[in-house]
Design a protein around this motif. Structure first.
Motif, PDB file in Angstrom:
ATOM      1  N   THR A  48     -53.719  -3.548  60.712  1.00 23.29           N
ATOM      2  CA  THR A  48     -53.192  -2.178  60.715  1.00 23.29           C
ATOM      3  C   THR A  48     -51.877  -2.052  61.468  1.00 23.29           C
ATOM      4  O   THR A  48     -51.129  -1.097  61.241  1.00 23.29           O
ATOM      5  CB  THR A  48     -54.227  -1.211  61.313  1.00 23.29           C
ATOM      6  N   ALA A  51     -49.096  -1.801  59.079  1.00 24.26           N
ATOM      7  CA  ALA A  51     -48.919  -0.476  58.481  1.00 24.26           C
ATOM      8  C   ALA A  51     -48.156   0.454  59.423  1.00 24.26           C
ATOM      9  O   ALA A  51     -47.320   1.253  58.987  1.00 24.26           O
ATOM     10  CB  ALA A  51     -50.278   0.125  58.122  1.00 24.26           C
ATOM     11  N   ALA A 136     -54.708   3.028  56.310  1.00 24.58           N
ATOM     12  CA  ALA A 136     -54.499   1.638  55.897  1.00 24.58           C
ATOM     13  C   ALA A 136     -55.816   0.967  55.528  1.00 24.58           C
ATOM     14  O   ALA A 136     -55.906   0.247  54.530  1.00 24.58           O
ATOM     15  CB  ALA A 136     -53.804   0.861  57.018  1.00 24.58           C
ATOM     16  N   PRO A 336     -51.737  -2.068  51.823  1.00 29.82           N
ATOM     17  CA  PRO A 336     -50.897  -1.408  52.833  1.00 29.82           C
ATOM     18  C   PRO A 336     -50.579  -2.329  53.997  1.00 29.82           C
ATOM     19  O   PRO A 336     -49.643  -2.070  54.755  1.00 29.82           O
ATOM     20  CB  PRO A 336     -51.769  -0.230  53.282  1.00 29.82           C
TER      21      PRO A 336
END
Length: 522
Positions: A48, A51, A136, A336
């Protein structure tokens, strides 16, 4: 006495026929889970942070483009951390206009702090950081689900995993090629079409010769293959950071062939994508347009004229399988953020075959011992229990086949548990009938009173068990849901067989005897 007996028998036969039709043949309706037929099991982590960094980089580019469009001259815009970036060199006279642009472009996601001398520091808001991380993971789940569904895997499982919010579990029953599955699932598939500002060149010095050896802030260097046929050397391209077309502008993609008959990937743009493509090709005739996939230039054709068509093509050194897989991941959308494999294993089917064999044997042995006990203890009335339990299992199989449910090892345990539930219900009914007979009631009155008075007890216990099964299905993962599924349908079927079917069998036997001589063997 039993006026509706004929319709009851017709109903039972009809339900039994529907159940048998639903799971015949079972191999075409009931699917086997990962634990029974083998396959691929993976635990993945969504990175993440990528992202969040992408959100920061996007904000920088949006602010840079807006400042340039407004005609303002500012200093450097650069990222200073995962959630921060800075701007310097804002002229004092341009401060009001600059702040207005900031509010319009990034004010909803970033807090701005002026640090003097025309410098500003931007920090992403805490709630936005949490929201982007959550988005995400959700987008990764949806993208991976679309990809494994297109793989043709029967009943794949793609769900959040554990207490960590950034992990997902992927189970692909029946999938044998772990390497291909991992490549398809983990591939970012980030498609971008960007204007080429320099290159192709074999080295960075040559590439940046016209830019004083420095990469401009609004450009970046990407690698790719040479456009010369047969040349496999890596070349460098200087392209715009802002993409003219992205993967979000795609409508669909499919594997095809190029003009030489080699594997390629054709993609169709959406209506907005066609509008963007028409504009960028019309304004940049005789320039190169790079088709970039996962930060690698796959091809960089020259724009000979304005292009207003919706279809384009990616060519390269693809095999037929690679082209097919690339079209698959493009259709499913880009991830993502990248996925890191924390655990991966290939589950062999031999354990599944042994489990199925053992489960079937356990079910048969259990049913035989239950039948012997019921016939011994309740005499001829035990036949009712055996028939109702057997029909319960048939209806349960019919339910699972109709909804094309997945059979798992815990699901087999659910079958055995269903036998126990069915016997328990019949024992309650038979004991109640015995109590009624002990009060010197006739056989017909004892049967009617026994079923009527036990019905609420059976209904109460089954509703409580159904609630438990619903919670297990909602919060359980993987094979555990198989137990919840068989338990749920087994409970529903048992209410019908224990109360309706067993009572109908009693009534049918008693109807064949004169009312004064009707006796029960119980």
């Amino acid at each position: 006495m039993y006026k509706n007996l004929r319709w009851k028998i017709i109903t039972i036969v009809g339900v039994l026929a529907l159940a048998v039709w639903s799971f015949t043949p079972p191999s075409t309706r009931i699917k086997l889970g990962l634990d029974l037929q083998g396959g691929v099991h993976m635990v993945l982590r969504v990175e993440t942070d990528e992202a969040i960094q992408s959100e920061t980089d996007t904000a920088i580019e949006q602010l840079r483009d807006a400042v340039k469009t407004a005609g303002l001259t500012v200093g450097e815009l650069k990222s200073t951390g995962l959630t921060t970036f800075g701007v310097n060199g804002v002229p004092p006279a341009s401060e009001p206009q600059f702040r207005q642009i900031v509010d319009q472009q990034v004010g909803g996601s970033f807090d701005r702090e002026a640090v003097g001398d025309g410098s500003h520091v931007f920090t992403m808001r805490v709630n936005i950081v949490a929201q982007r991380r959550d988005e995400a993971v959700k987008q990764a789940l949806q993208t991976v689900s679309r990809r494994v569904n297109e793989l043709g895997v029967s009943e794949p499982i793609v769900v959040p995993y554990g207490t960590s919010s950034d992990r997902i579990i992927v189970q692909l029953p029946g999938e044998k090629d772990m390497t291909r599955a991992k490549n398809i699932i983990r591939r970012a598939a980030k498609l971008e079409i960007k204007l080429v500002e320099g290159g192709p060149a074999s080295d960075e010095k040559t590439l940046l010769a016209s830019h004083n050896g420095v990469v401009p802030n609004d450009m970046e260097i990407v690698t790719g293959m040479s456009e010369t046929p047969g040349d496999t050397s890596r070349m460098l391209y200087l392209v715009r950071k802002a993409a003219a077309i992205t993967g979000s502008d795609l409508r669909t993609a499919r594997s095809t062939q190029d003009q030489l008959g080699l594997p390629a990937v054709s993609f169709t743009l959406s209506r907005d994508g066609v509008t963007k493509f028409t504009k960028v090709t019309g304004e940049n005739v005789n320039r190169l347009l790079a088709i970039i996939l996962d930060n690698v230039v796959e091809s960089a054709p020259r724009i000979d004229e304005r292009i207003a068509q919706a279809e384009a093509r990616i060519t390269g050194s693809f095999t037929v399988q690679e082209a097919s897989d690339l079209a698959l991941v493009l259709r499913s959308g880009a991830l993502p953020a990248s996925l890191t494999t924390l655990e991966s294993r290939e589950v062999g089917p031999s354990l599944g075959r042994d489990s199925i064999r053992a489960g079937i044997l356990a079910s048969i042995v259990g049913l035989v011992f239950v039948a012997l006990f019921m016939l011994t203890y309740y005499k001829l009335s035990g036949i009712n229990a055996v028939l109702s339990v057997a029909m319960n299992l048939v209806i349960l199989m019919g339910f699972m086949a109709y909804i094309e449910s997945v059979m798992t090892l815990p699901g087999i345990a659910g079958f055995i548990l269903t036998i126990g539930i069915g016997v328990d219900s019949n024992v309650l009914i038979f004991e109640r009938i015995r109590e009624e007979l002990a009060t010197n009631k006739g056989a017909r009155q004892a049967v009617a009173a026994g079923f009527d008075r036990v019905f609420l007890t059976i209904l109460d216990t089954h509703i409580a068990s159904l609630i438990s099964a619903a919670f297990l299905f909602q919060f359980g993962t993987g094979p555990n849901r198989g137990l919840a599924t068989t338990l749920f349908f087994g409970l529903v079927a048992n209410v019908f067989t224990a109360v309706f079917v067993s009572r109908t069998i009693f009534e049918f036997n008693l109807s064949r005897k004169p009312s004064g001589s009707a006796q029960l063997s119980i």
